[in-house]
Design a protein around this motif. Structure first.
Motif, PDB file in Angstrom:
ATOM      1  N   PRO A  75       0.708  -1.142   0.059  1.00 36.54           N
ATOM      2  CA  PRO A  75      -0.008   0.029   0.026  1.00 36.54           C
ATOM      3  C   PRO A  75       0.900   1.152   0.082  1.00 36.54           C
ATOM      4  N   ALA A  76       1.827   1.137   0.683  1.00 38.34           N
ATOM      5  CA  ALA A  76       2.577   2.296   0.625  1.00 38.34           C
ATOM      6  C   ALA A  76       3.574   2.763  -0.545  1.00 38.34           C
ATOM      7  N   GLU A  77       3.953   1.503  -1.181  1.00 40.55           N
ATOM      8  CA  GLU A  77       4.579   1.558  -2.501  1.00 40.55           C
ATOM      9  C   GLU A  77       3.525   2.121  -3.635  1.00 40.55           C
ATOM     10  N   VAL A  78       2.547   1.790  -3.619  1.00 33.04           N
ATOM     11  CA  VAL A  78       1.497   2.205  -4.808  1.00 33.04           C
ATOM     12  C   VAL A  78       0.986   3.274  -4.547  1.00 33.04           C
ATOM     13  N   ARG A  79       0.728   3.840  -3.484  1.00 31.41           N
ATOM     14  CA  ARG A  79       0.176   5.157  -2.881  1.00 31.41           C
ATOM     15  C   ARG A  79       0.286   6.197  -3.617  1.00 31.41           C
ATOM     16  N   ASP A  80       1.727   6.522  -4.089  1.00 26.40           N
ATOM     17  CA  ASP A  80       1.991   7.849  -5.093  1.00 26.40           C
ATOM     18  C   ASP A  80       1.943   7.401  -6.644  1.00 26.40           C
ATOM     19  N   LEU A  81       1.684   5.998  -6.731  1.00 22.01           N
ATOM     20  CA  LEU A  81       1.578   6.108  -8.373  1.00 22.01           C
ATOM     21  C   LEU A  81       0.345   6.961  -9.144  1.00 22.01           C
ATOM     22  N   PRO A  82       0.671   7.400 -10.253  1.00 29.35           N
ATOM     23  CA  PRO A  82      -0.444   8.370 -10.765  1.00 29.35           C
ATOM     24  C   PRO A  82      -1.586   7.672 -11.176  1.00 29.35           C
ATOM     25  N   THR A  83      -1.463   6.427 -11.974  1.00 30.46           N
ATOM     26  CA  THR A  83      -2.623   5.616 -12.763  1.00 30.46           C
ATOM     27  C   THR A  83      -3.048   4.558 -12.231  1.00 30.46           C
ATOM     28  N   GLU A  84      -4.162   3.836 -12.318  1.00 28.72           N
ATOM     29  CA  GLU A  84      -4.777   2.618 -12.038  1.00 28.72           C
ATOM     30  C   GLU A  84      -3.830   1.549 -12.921  1.00 28.72           C
ATOM     31  N   GLU A  85      -3.433   1.663 -14.088  1.00 31.16           N
ATOM     32  CA  GLU A  85      -2.503   0.820 -14.773  1.00 31.16           C
ATOM     33  C   GLU A  85      -1.057   0.846 -14.186  1.00 31.16           C
ATOM     34  N   PRO A 114       0.260 -14.893  -4.159  1.00 26.39           N
ATOM     35  CA  PRO A 114       0.015 -13.894  -4.887  1.00 26.39           C
ATOM     36  C   PRO A 114      -0.984 -12.880  -4.375  1.00 26.39           C
ATOM     37  N   VAL A 115      -0.520 -11.485  -4.704  1.00 26.19           N
ATOM     38  CA  VAL A 115      -1.394 -10.525  -4.433  1.00 26.19           C
ATOM     39  C   VAL A 115      -2.773 -10.329  -5.173  1.00 26.19           C
ATOM     40  N   ASN A 116      -3.733 -10.023  -4.785  1.00 27.26           N
ATOM     41  CA  ASN A 116      -5.010  -9.827  -5.688  1.00 27.26           C
ATOM     42  C   ASN A 116      -5.039  -8.548  -6.104  1.00 27.26           C
ATOM     43  N   VAL A 117      -5.049  -8.353  -7.375  1.00 27.72           N
ATOM     44  CA  VAL A 117      -4.679  -6.961  -8.256  1.00 27.72           C
ATOM     45  C   VAL A 117      -5.952  -6.166  -7.949  1.00 27.72           C
ATOM     46  N   GLU A 118      -7.106  -6.854  -7.950  1.00 29.28           N
ATOM     47  CA  GLU A 118      -8.358  -5.902  -7.639  1.00 29.28           C
ATOM     48  C   GLU A 118      -8.562  -5.394  -6.481  1.00 29.28           C
ATOM     49  N   GLN A 119      -8.178  -6.162  -5.184  1.00 29.66           N
ATOM     50  CA  GLN A 119      -8.329  -5.441  -3.934  1.00 29.66           C
ATOM     51  C   GLN A 119      -7.116  -4.345  -3.922  1.00 29.66           C
ATOM     52  N   ALA A 120      -5.862  -4.727  -4.440  1.00 30.34           N
ATOM     53  CA  ALA A 120      -4.902  -3.627  -4.353  1.00 30.34           C
ATOM     54  C   ALA A 120      -5.454  -2.195  -5.105  1.00 30.34           C
ATOM     55  N   VAL A 121      -5.872  -2.538  -6.221  1.00 25.40           N
ATOM     56  CA  VAL A 121      -6.639  -1.224  -7.071  1.00 25.40           C
ATOM     57  C   VAL A 121      -7.428  -0.705  -6.340  1.00 25.40           C
ATOM     58  N   ARG A 125      -7.462   3.150  -4.934  1.00 24.95           N
ATOM     59  CA  ARG A 125      -8.811   4.188  -5.045  1.00 24.95           C
ATOM     60  C   ARG A 125      -9.190   4.679  -3.886  1.00 24.95           C
ATOM     61  N   SER A 126      -9.429   3.928  -2.878  1.00 25.23           N
ATOM     62  CA  SER A 126     -10.121   4.559  -1.513  1.00 25.23           C
ATOM     63  C   SER A 126      -9.042   5.515  -0.991  1.00 25.23           C
ATOM     64  N   GLU A 127      -7.649   5.255  -1.044  1.00 26.67           N
ATOM     65  CA  GLU A 127      -6.789   6.091  -0.198  1.00 26.67           C
ATOM     66  C   GLU A 127      -6.619   7.288  -1.167  1.00 26.67           C
ATOM     67  N   ARG A 128      -6.595   7.241  -2.374  1.00 27.14           N
ATOM     68  CA  ARG A 128      -6.609   8.558  -3.378  1.00 27.14           C
ATOM     69  C   ARG A 128      -7.745   9.375  -3.020  1.00 27.14           C
ATOM     70  N   GLN A 129      -9.069   8.780  -2.979  1.00 30.36           N
ATOM     71  CA  GLN A 129     -10.463   9.546  -2.728  1.00 30.36           C
ATOM     72  C   GLN A 129     -10.073   9.921  -1.137  1.00 30.36           C
ATOM     73  N   GLN A 130      -9.745   9.360  -0.238  1.00 33.66           N
ATOM     74  CA  GLN A 130      -9.591   9.884   1.100  1.00 33.66           C
ATOM     75  C   GLN A 130      -8.603  10.953   1.209  1.00 33.66           C
ATOM     76  N   ALA A 131      -7.382  10.955   0.417  1.00 31.88           N
ATOM     77  CA  ALA A 131      -6.202  11.937   0.264  1.00 31.88           C
ATOM     78  C   ALA A 131      -7.039  13.252  -0.370  1.00 31.88           C
ATOM     79  N   GLY A 132      -7.677  13.081  -1.561  1.00 26.64           N
ATOM     80  CA  GLY A 132      -8.324  14.010  -2.181  1.00 26.64           C
ATOM     81  C   GLY A 132      -9.271  14.823  -1.471  1.00 26.64           C
TER      82      GLY A 132
END
Length: 172
Positions: A75-85, A114-121, A125-132
């Motif tokens: 979660p900390a690694e992907v937090r600052d990534l710009p897009t869902e892709e 393995p990590v569930n991609v959909e759960q990670a995405v 999303r929810s962290e980005r919305q909260q931060a926004g």
């Protein structure tokens, strides 16, 4: 006999270097040896290498524990990534590492899935919305600060009526 001649040659070279002063002003000269009073540690050289090169100690962990650490820090690694892709690509690369290890496991038997991609995405999303929402709530009440204008005056060009001392003429 051969060893004695070799030793004599080496000793002569060392003495000549000492006379030339090549051993003077070496780093650490006159200082105590670090760690001399500590009990013996078999991995002293690994620890000193990690300190000297400023490497993380996670590199010493076995592969399954490194993978679990990466999963925990996801979660900390992907937090600052710009897009869902970008998030999907990062998780896919991590899953590829996990699958490669699962094909030929080494090290201790630790469960790594393995990590569930959909759960990670979804979490991203929810962290980005909260931060926004937090960012909008914090920045909304502020009014833009007015920046004072700076006036540049060339010394040879004075305003009309200004004296040489920088004083304005006073009305009498």
């Amino acid at each position: 006999m051969e060893a004695a001649r070799w030793e004599a040659t080496v000793e002569a070279q060392i003495r000549a270097a000492q006379e030339r002063g090549e051993f003077d002003n070496l780093p650490g000269m006159g200082k105590p040896i670090p760690g001399r009073d500590l009990p013996y540690d078999e991995s002293w050289w690994i620890k000193s290498f990690l300190e000297r090169e400023a490497l993380p100690s996670d590199l010493l962990l076995p592969t399954p524990l490194q993978l679990r650490r990466k999963i925990e820090q996801l979660p900390a690694e992907v937090r600052d990534l710009p897009t869902e892709e970008a998030v999907r690509a990062y998780v896919a690369a991590l899953n590829a590492e996990i699958m490669a290890w699962l094909r030929t496991p080494t090290g201790p038997r630790v469960v790594v899935r393995p990590v569930n991609v959909e759960q990670a995405v979804q979490r991203w999303r929810s962290e980005r919305q909260q931060a926004g929402a937090h960012h909008c709530a914090v920045t909304a009440p502020r009014a833009p600060a007015r920046r004072p204008t700076r006036r540049w005056w060339l010394p040879w060009r004075r305003r009309a009526g200004q004296r040489a001392g920088g004083e304005e003429p006073t009305a009498a």
